[in-house]
Design an enzyme around this catalytic site. Structure first.
Site, PDB file in Angstrom:
ATOM      1  N   LYS A  87     -46.067 -38.182  15.057  1.00  0.00           N
ATOM      2  CA  LYS A  87     -47.010 -37.420  15.881  1.00  0.00           C
ATOM      3  C   LYS A  87     -46.984 -35.957  15.433  1.00  0.00           C
ATOM      4  O   LYS A  87     -45.937 -35.315  15.413  1.00  0.00           O
ATOM      5  CB  LYS A  87     -46.573 -37.556  17.339  1.00  0.00           C
ATOM      6  CG  LYS A  87     -47.618 -37.283  18.358  1.00  0.00           C
ATOM      7  CD  LYS A  87     -47.107 -37.738  19.714  1.00  0.00           C
ATOM      8  CE  LYS A  87     -48.022 -37.353  20.832  1.00  0.00           C
ATOM      9  NZ  LYS A  87     -47.382 -37.545  22.134  1.00  0.00           N
TER      10      LYS A  87
HETATM   11  C1  E4P Z   1     -49.671 -37.583  24.714  1.00  0.00           C
HETATM   12  O1  E4P Z   1     -49.257 -38.324  23.871  1.00  0.00           O
HETATM   13  C2  E4P Z   1     -48.852 -36.758  25.598  1.00  0.00           C
HETATM   14  O2  E4P Z   1     -47.536 -37.236  25.567  1.00  0.00           O
HETATM   15  C3  E4P Z   1     -49.256 -36.807  27.052  1.00  0.00           C
HETATM   16  O3  E4P Z   1     -50.232 -37.758  27.327  1.00  0.00           O
HETATM   17  C4  E4P Z   1     -49.417 -35.481  27.682  1.00  0.00           C
HETATM   18  O4  E4P Z   1     -49.730 -35.668  29.043  1.00  0.00           O
HETATM   19  P1  E4P Z   1     -49.577 -34.534  30.140  1.00  0.00           P
HETATM   20  O5  E4P Z   1     -50.785 -33.677  30.092  1.00  0.00           O
HETATM   21  O6  E4P Z   1     -49.498 -35.310  31.432  1.00  0.00           O
HETATM   22  O7  E4P Z   1     -48.313 -33.786  29.831  1.00  0.00           O
END
Ligand code: E4P
Length: 217
Positions: A87
């Site tokens: 990622k």
């Molecule tokens: C995406 O992969 C992130 O881990 C995640 O969805 C972020 O979500 P949040 O806005 O609830 O922190």
């Protein structure tokens, strides 16, 4: 649409996996820190444990922001298990690194996508997944689902192969809206997945069926 769980909590991953519907897991540095996992060795071990629990794509996020750091870190993460997807944040060196990973057979998830332009760049670089954060877009007064629709439309017209991984899901309705908007994957907190099960008429109907069945006996 594939279902991923968005957490680094092993108990929640286990619970979602036991439902039989889980296709993968996404994590991020904040989610890892929430579980108290901070040292590099512990982070690597945690990803390995998740890969052993779930047979699906597991996103593991780099912490570096320069091209060389991202590539080195990504190579180490990809070596943990064949299901690891590296990622990478949507920044200039991130896009460059995604192209490098694509050319070298390492799968990527381009994270922190907030616009169609960013989604186009990530797809051009060959990202396996791109992650628009729809909850955070909604929080700032914009419309996250509309962005998913726009990206899905562009990808279809242009034949881009990246999968749209809708992230930052806040509730069960977001999951339904992502399915309608053409997301390929939805990564959700456990509560939002379980929330899809609930309907008061189901509970009332089941109580009546069981009550009537007892009367028959
Ligand atoms: C995406 O992969 C992130 O881990 C995640 O969805 C972020 O979500 P949040 O806005 O609830 O922190």
């Amino acid at each position: 649409m594939k279902f991923f769980i968005d957490t680094a909590n092993l108990a929640q991953i286990k619970e979602a996996h036991e439902l039989g519907l889980l296709d993968g897991v996404t994590t991020n540095p904040s989610l890892m820190a929430k579980e108290g996992i901070k040292a590099e060795k512990a982070i690597m071990q945690h990803y390995k444990t998740i890969c052993e629990m779930v047979d699906g794509d597991i996103s593991a996020e780099v912490l570096g922001t320069g091209f060389d750091e991202i590539v080195e870190e990504g190579k180490k993460l990809a070596a943990i298990h064949e299901n690891i997807v590296v990622k990478v944040p949507m920044i200039r060196d991130g896009v460059k690194a995604i192209k490098w990973f694509t050319d070298n057979g390492i799968r990527t998830n381009c994270t922190l996508i907030f616009s169609a332009g960013q989604a186009i760049l990530a797809a051009k670089a060959g990202a396996t997944y791109i992650s628009p954060f729809l909850g955070r877009i909604d929080d700032s007064g914009w419309n996250g689902v509309q962005l998913i629709e726009q990206i899905a439309d562009i990808y279809e017209r242009q034949g881009f192969a990246s999968e749209i991984l809708a992230a930052s899901i806040r509730n069960p309705n977001h999951i339904i809206q992502c399915a309608e908007a053409g997301a390929n994957v939805c990564t959700c907190p456990l509560d939002s997945i379980l929330g899809l099960l609930k309907h008061p008429l189901t509970d009332i109907g089941l109580a009546k069926f069981l009550d009537d069945a007892k009367k028959m006996g």
